[in-house]
Scaffold this motif. Structure first.
Motif: not given
Ligand code: R1P
Ligand code: URA
Length: 290
Positions: A35, A77, A114, A236-237
């Motif tokens: 992000d 992402i 993170i 997750e990605m």
């Protein structure tokens, strides 16, 4: 060999194409976050921020805590973005952008993700942390590189033979963290995990809002797989792409996950921001003091 202008693309000021950075802009320790808004949450802990640059979703802050120089960069992402970030970070340190040639002396970066993640095992609570010891890439990124030598073929074979995995997808690839870097972050705060990385948040993580799933058992198949003591812990990605490309390029990488969701119990954290803040503080303390 000199790279042509469409292979190694530079901006007018000589910075690398997407990251918009010059070699001197980055530290040898790089924290990646998905992000862009998380970058300032990390750099607010710096004693001094010497650089803020950005382009698209790739925001970078570089600064110091005590004498340790650290960069934090947002990747956006997905492993498609990781392809850009890892290749361009590597170019900044291992390619002479002026002569467009590979440097004789190689620099190895420490890359620490993170990120947030969803657990797929019911016993992994929300608001816990997972250090990804292994990653299984359900994305196809690594297959576009000469990479079979760094893949854990025996785990991949066992997964394909035993999981009743559905067809029409690229073969899952298994890659590992850098054990020496991971050692810095391993403590009773962290559970070691085997992280599955996929290409989306909804269907590719077994979420169905208005669309039917190609395989409604996706998460169950991942959760049921065992390889000795190994079991897949979370989804997750980015992690598989980071581990694969870091290893191929000679960098050390580790992925730290704040577990904000549990897909088996359907819970979601009551305070995900507080949880990610804790992971940021923990990670920085370990980078500076461990
Ligand atoms: C999905 O919400 C995003 O969150 C996780 C996934 O890997 C994906 O990028 O990581 P970040 O919180 O770092 O973005
Ligand atoms: N990030 C993901 O990719 N999946 C989750 O379930 C939560 C965060």
């Amino acid at each position: 060999m000199n790279f042509g202008s469409s292979e190694l693309i530079l901006n007018a000021d000589g910075s690398i194409y997407h990251l918009n950075l010059l070699p001197e802009d980055i530290a040898d320790t790089v924290i990646t976050v998905g992000d862009p808004d998380r970058v300032k949450l990390v750099s607010q802990h710096f004693d001094h921020v010497e650089l803020k640059k950005g382009k698209r979703e790739f925001i970078t802050h570089t600064g110091r805590i005590n004498n340790k120089r650290i960069s934090v960069i947002s990747t956006g992402i997905g492993t498609d973005n990781i392809d850009i970030v890892l290749n361009e970070l590597d170019a900044l340190v291992n390619i002479d952008l002026k002569t467009r040639s590979i440097r004789d002396k190689k620099t190895s970066l420490d890359i620490v993700r993170i990120g947030t993640s969803g657990a797929i095992q019911p016993d992994i609570p929300v608001d816990s942390f997972i250090l990804s010891e292994y990653a299984m890439g359900l994305d196809s990124l690594l297959h576009f590189y000469d990479s079979r030598h760094i893949q854990h073929m025996e785990i991949q074979k066992a997964f394909l033979e035993n999981s009743n995995w559905f067809g029409g997808l690229s073969d899952p690839y298994v890659v590992q963290c850098d054990a020496s870097l991971a050692g810095r972050f391993n403590s009773s705060t962290m559970q070691l995990g085997f992280t599955a990385t996929n290409v989306g948040f909804y269907g590719p993580q077994g979420r169905s809002l208005r669309l039917g799933l190609g395989d409604a058992e996706l998460n169950d198949k991942l959760a049921r797989f065992r390889y000795g003591d190994l079991r897949i812990t979370n989804l997750e990605m980015e992690t598989s792409g980071i581990y694969g490309l870091a290893k191929l390029l000679g960098h050390r990488a580790v992925s730290l996950n704040a577990i904000v969701a549990n897909r088996a119990t359907t819970e979601f954290s009551n305070n995900p921001n507080k949880h990610i803040d804790k992971l940021i503080a923990y990670t920085l303390e370990r980078i500076v003091n461990a």
